[in-house]
Design an enzyme around this catalytic site. Structure first.
Site, PDB file in Angstrom:
ATOM      1  N   ARG A 191       0.849  -1.198   0.000  1.00 12.72           N
ATOM      2  CA  ARG A 191       0.000   0.000   0.000  1.00 12.72           C
ATOM      3  C   ARG A 191       0.882   1.244   0.000  1.00 12.72           C
ATOM      4  NH1 ARG A 191      -1.835   0.903   4.319  1.00 12.72           N
ATOM      5  NH2 ARG A 191      -1.290  -0.926   5.551  1.00 12.72           N
ATOM      6  N   TYR A 198      -1.637  -3.503  -6.696  1.00 12.83           N
ATOM      7  CA  TYR A 198      -1.457  -4.144  -5.385  1.00 12.83           C
ATOM      8  C   TYR A 198      -2.790  -4.193  -4.616  1.00 12.83           C
ATOM      9  CZ  TYR A 198      -0.334  -5.061  -0.610  1.00 12.83           C
ATOM     10  OH  TYR A 198      -0.349  -5.617   0.640  1.00 12.83           O
ATOM     11  N   LYS A 246      -9.858  -2.256   1.535  1.00 15.51           N
ATOM     12  CA  LYS A 246      -9.556  -1.105   2.394  1.00 15.51           C
ATOM     13  C   LYS A 246     -10.383   0.120   1.984  1.00 15.51           C
ATOM     14  CE  LYS A 246      -6.244  -3.452   4.366  1.00 15.51           C
ATOM     15  NZ  LYS A 246      -6.446  -4.003   5.708  1.00 15.51           N
ATOM     16  N   HIS A 250     -10.682  -2.291  11.341  1.00 13.15           N
ATOM     17  CA  HIS A 250      -9.573  -3.122  10.864  1.00 13.15           C
ATOM     18  C   HIS A 250      -9.338  -4.227  11.902  1.00 13.15           C
ATOM     19  CE1 HIS A 250      -5.102  -3.149   9.372  1.00 13.15           C
ATOM     20  NE2 HIS A 250      -5.834  -3.997   8.688  1.00 13.15           N
ATOM     21  N   SER A 262      -1.303  -3.659  10.195  1.00 12.61           N
ATOM     22  CA  SER A 262      -0.952  -4.644   9.173  1.00 12.61           C
ATOM     23  C   SER A 262       0.338  -5.374   9.563  1.00 12.61           C
ATOM     24  CB  SER A 262      -0.738  -3.934   7.838  1.00 12.61           C
ATOM     25  OG  SER A 262      -1.791  -3.044   7.609  1.00 12.61           O
ATOM     26  N   CYS A 277       0.889  -7.613  11.883  1.00  6.04           N
ATOM     27  CA  CYS A 277       1.144  -7.827  13.310  1.00  6.04           C
ATOM     28  C   CYS A 277       0.470  -9.113  13.779  1.00  6.04           C
ATOM     29  CB  CYS A 277       0.656  -6.645  14.122  1.00  6.04           C
ATOM     30  SG  CYS A 277       1.685  -5.185  13.912  1.00  6.04           S
ATOM     31  N   ASP A 299      -9.361  -9.625   8.794  1.00  4.09           N
ATOM     32  CA  ASP A 299      -8.859  -8.279   8.487  1.00  4.09           C
ATOM     33  C   ASP A 299      -9.864  -7.163   8.756  1.00  4.09           C
ATOM     34  OD1 ASP A 299      -6.725  -6.638   7.502  1.00  4.09           O
ATOM     35  OD2 ASP A 299      -7.810  -6.391   5.620  1.00  4.09           O
ATOM     36  N   ARG A 308       2.022 -12.182  -0.778  1.00  6.22           N
ATOM     37  CA  ARG A 308       0.684 -12.461  -0.244  1.00  6.22           C
ATOM     38  C   ARG A 308       0.077 -13.728  -0.824  1.00  6.22           C
ATOM     39  NH1 ARG A 308      -1.755  -8.573   3.378  1.00  6.22           N
ATOM     40  NH2 ARG A 308      -0.199  -6.948   3.574  1.00  6.22           N
TER      41      ARG A 308
HETATM   42  C1  OXD Z   1      -3.132  -4.501   5.189  1.00  6.18           C
HETATM   43  C2  OXD Z   1      -3.755  -5.703   4.596  1.00  6.18           C
HETATM   44  O1  OXD Z   1      -2.231  -3.895   4.578  1.00  6.18           O
HETATM   45  O2  OXD Z   1      -4.653  -6.260   5.220  1.00  6.18           O
HETATM   46  O3  OXD Z   1      -3.566  -4.130   6.295  1.00  6.18           O
HETATM   47  O4  OXD Z   1      -3.380  -6.087   3.477  1.00  6.18           O
HETATM   48 MN    MN Z   2      -5.206  -5.213   6.998  1.00  4.59          MN
END
Ligand code: OXD
Ligand code: MN
Length: 588
Positions: A66, A194, A203, A223, A245, A247, A274, A364
Site C-alpha cells: 500500500r 497491489y 480497504k 480493521h 498490518s 502484526c 482483516d 501475499r
Molecule cells: C493490510 C492488509 O495492509 O490487510 O492491512 O493487506
Molecule cells: Mn489489513
C-alpha cells in the site's frame, strides 16, 4: 436479474473515458474463472503453480505494498478529512485522474466486477461495482468478495452502490493515486495493481467509505479480525481484535490451541482476519460480520508451526503474489516448512542470490475463506456473531504489557485511540518505526480521526451490554532483545484470561495502564517461559508509563479541537496514576 439502469449508465460513462477494446461483465461463474485464468496465463499475468488451482502473480517491482502517501480522502471540505489523512480537493483530483484514465484502456479489456461485501441479504451487506483493466484484480475480487450475478440478486431497494474505478495506468508511482470521494460513495484508483490499492472492496470501500456510512448509521467499520473461542464443553465466544498490518491478525484469526489446551478440548473458529463490521443488536450487544469472502494474507513466516490452518488452506485454489518459485513449480518463501533448495527463482523472476529475500517481505496469498480448515460455521451468519471482547494489539518491544484490561468503554477507547506500533512492510516506507496507529485505523479512517473517536464513544454510550476492551502485545522483548512471549497458538492463554475477565472469573491487579493478570491467573499449564519472562511481560515501570502518557497526550492534542475531551481526561489520568506510583513495579 437485469443490470440496474444506474450501473449501466455509469459503466457507459466510464467506458467513454477509458476507451477499452472490449468490455467483460463478470458473472462469477466457474466457467468464467477458468476463462479468465487462461487469459491471464496467455498474457503472462499468471504462472501456473504445481498446486491444485493455484497461480503465481509477479507484480511490478515498484508496486508491492500500500502507498499511504498516494492515498487521498477527497471530501468537499478539507477539515472533514482531518489531520491524519492526505486531502485533495475533489474537483482537482477528478480532473487529474480523468486525464490519467483518459484512453488508458485502449486495446485492453475492461472488466466490470459487481460484488457484495457482507453476507448477501443480511442487514450488514453492501454492494459495489468495480471497473478494472487487470485480470489479476478481477480474479482476486472473485476470491475476496461475493462477486458476479449475486450482486444483482442482492441489489438494495434504494439502489445505493459504491462506484469503484480502477486502472493500472502505466504503474508508475509518479502517476499512482488512490482517491476516495466520501460524498459520492466512490473510489478512483490508478497506477497500482497491489491488493490494498486495487481490490477496491477491501480497504477503500469496506473501511474508508464504509466508515463514513457507519458513522452516519450508528455502527463501526474496523480493521479487526473476528475469532470464535470455544472452551471445553462451552459455547463459542467471539472476540474482535484490531492490529496494524503484519502484526499477526491472520495468525490469531486462525489460531490453533496449544497442546495442553487442545487436549482439554478447546476449539477456535475463524470468522474473519482483516475487517469487521460491527452493529448494535436488539439485545444491547455488539454483533459483527466479516464483510470479505477470502483472505489476503502475508506469506513469509507462514508454516505448520505458526499457522497450520493457513498453511493447509493455501495448498490449493490460491493466488500467490510475489513469492519465490522452486524448480518443481511449487511456491517458496522465508519461513516455509521446507528449507531452501537449489534453483529457486526469486519474487522478481531472477535466479535467487541467497542474499536478498527470495519472497518479497509483503508477498501475499489470496485464498477463499471456505477453504480455511478452521472457518467458523457462523462466518456467513446474516445476524453476525456477538462480540464479548475487543482487543487492541500493537507491535511494541517495550512498555506495553502482554495484556491489560480497560476499566470501561471510555478507557478502552482511550487505549485504542492512543496505541502505537512499529511500522511493517505492508506499506511502503521505513520498517520498525514506532508510530501512533489509533485502533490500527490510521491508514484506513476515511474521515476526521477526532470525529471517528467521538463516534466510538457514542456507540459505547448506546450499548447496554458493550464488549469489554483489552490491550495486547505479543511482541515484548527482554533485556537481551529476545521475544519474551512465544506467541502464535500460545496466545490462547491470553484469550482464556480475557474471556475469564468478561465473566468476572479471573483475578487481576491494577496498573496505571489497566488491569493485568494477577500472579497465577494466566493459565501457563504446559508452557515453560524463560526465567523472569513473566516479569518482563506483565511488569511496568512508572517512569516509562509517565513518558508514554505524555506521548499519548501529544498525539491527542495533534488531533485538534475535534478530539473528544473525555479521551484527553483519560490521558491525564494515566500520567497522574503513573507518577503517583513512584518507581513501583508490579511483581508478576
Ligand atoms: C493490510 C492488509 O495492509 O490487510 O492491512 O493487506
Ligand atoms: Mn489489513
Amino acid at each position: 436479474m437485469d443490470v440496474p439502469r444506474t450501473v449501466q449508465e455509469w459503466v457507459d460513462d466510464v467506458r467513454g473515458v477509458l476507451q477499452p477494446a472490449r468490455v467483460h461483465w463478470c458473472d462469477g461463474s466457474d466457467a468464467e474463472r477458468e476463462a479468465l485464468e487462461r487469459e491471464a496465463v496467455a498474457s503472462g499475468v499468471l504462472l501456473p503453480l504445481a498446486l491444485p488451482g493455484s497461480w503465481l502473480h509477479r507484480s511490478h517491482p515498484d508496486d508491492v505494498a500500500r502507498t499511504e502517501h498516494l492515498t487521498f480522502v477527497c471530501s468537499r471540505d478539507e477539515a472533514d478529512a482531518g489531520p491524519t489523512n492526505r486531502w485533495w480537493n475533489p474537483v482537482e483530483a477528478r480532473a487529474r485522474l480523468t486525464e490519467l484514465f483518459h484512453g488508458s484502456m485502449r486495446g485492453r479489456t475492461m472488466y466490470v466486477v459487481p460484488f457484495v461485501m457482507g453476507p448477501p441479504g443480511s442487514r450488514f451487506h453492501k454492494v459495489g461495482v468495480q471497473v478494472t483493466d487487470s485480470v489479476y484484480v478481477a480474479l482476486s475480487m472473485r476470491i475476496m468478495t461475493r462477486m458476479g450475478d449475486v450482486a444483482w440478486a442482492s441489489w438494495p431497494e434504494d439502489g445505493a452502490f459504491t462506484r469503484c474505478l480502477h486502472g493500472l495506468g502505466d504503474l508508475s508511482p509518479e502517476r499512482r493515486f488512490i482517491c476516495h470521494f466520501p460524498e459520492d460513495d466512490a473510489v478512483w484508483s490508478i497506477g497500482s495493481g497491489y491488493g490494498g490499492n486495487a481490490l477496491l472492496g477491501k480497504k477503500c470501500m469496506a473501511l474508508r467509505l464504509a466508515g463514513v456510512h457507519a458513522r452516519r448509521e450508528g455502527w463501526l467499520a474496523e480493521h479487526m479480525l473476528i475469532l470464535g473461542v470455544q472452551p471445553p464443553g462451552g459455547p463459542v465466544r467471539y472476540v474482535a481484535a484490531a492490529f496494524p498490518s503484519q502484526c499477526g491478525k491472520t495468525n490469531l484469526a486462525m489460531i490453533t490451541p496449544p497442546p495442553a489446551f487442545a487436549a482439554r478440548g478447546w476449539r477456535c473458529w475463524t470468522v474473519g482476519d482483516d475487517i469487521a463490521w460491527l452493529r448494535p443488536g436488539t439485545d444491547g450487544r455488539l454483533w459483527a460480520v466479516n464483510p470479505e469472502a477470502g483472505f489476503f494474507g502475508v506469506v513469509p513466516g507462514t508454516n505448520h508451526a505458526t499457522n497450520p490452518a493457513a498453511t493447509d488452506m493455501i495448498a490449493r485454489e490460491t493466488l500467490y503474489t510475489n513469492v519465490a518459485l522452486r524448480p518443481d513449480g511449487t511456491p517458496w518463501w522465508e519461513g516455509h516448512d521446507a528449507p531452501a533448495v537449489e534453483g529457486i527463482v526469486d519474487w522478481r523472476g531472477q535466479p535467487w542470490d541467497g542474499r536478498t529475500p527470495a519472497a518479497h517481505p509483503n508477498s501475499r496469498f489470496t485464498a477463499p475463506a471456505r477453504n480455511c480448515p478452521t472457518i467458523s460455521p457462523s462466518w456467513e451468519d446474516p445476524q453476525g456473531v456477538p462480540i464479548d471482547a475487543i482487543l487492541f494489539g500493537a507491535r511494541r518491544p517495550g512498555v506495553i504489557p502482554l495484556v491489560h484490561e480497560a476499566r470501561d468503554w471510555r478507557h478502552g477507547v482511550f487505549l485504542g485511540a492512543t496505541m502505537s506500533s512499529e511500522t511493517t512492510a505492508a506499506a511502503t516506507g521505513a520498517v520498525g518505526v514506532l508510530r501512533h496507529d489509533p485502533m490500527a485505523m490510521l491508514p484506513f479512517c476515511g474521515y476526521h480521526l477526532g470525529d471517528y473517536l467521538s463516534h466510538w464513544l457514542d456507540v459505547g454510550d448506546a450499548l447496554p451490554r458493550p464488549p469489554r476492551i483489552f490491550g495486547v502485545n505479543w511482541f515484548r522483548r527482554d533485556a537481551a532483545g529476545r521475544f519474551a512471549w512465544p506467541g502464535f497458538g500460545e496466545n490462547l492463554r491470553v484469550l482464556d484470561w480475557i474471556l475469564g475477565r468478561c465473566d468476572g472469573a479471573r483475578a487481576a491487579v491494577d496498573t496505571p495502564l489497566g488491569a493485568v493478570p494477577a500472579p497465577g491467573a494466566l493459565d501457563l499449564d504446559g508452557l515453560t517461559l524463560a526465567p523472569g519472562a513473566l516479569g518482563t511481560l506483565l511488569g511496568w515501570d512508572a517512569a516509562e508509563l509517565e513518558s508514554e502518557a505524555r506521548t499519548r497526550m501529544a498525539f491527542l492534542d495533534g488531533l485538534g479541537p475535534r478530539c473528544p475531551t473525555a479521551l484527553r481526561a483519560e490521558g491525564a489520568r494515566l500520567g497522574a496514576a503513573a507518577s503517583a506510583h513512584g518507581k513501583a513495579t508490579i511483581p508478576a
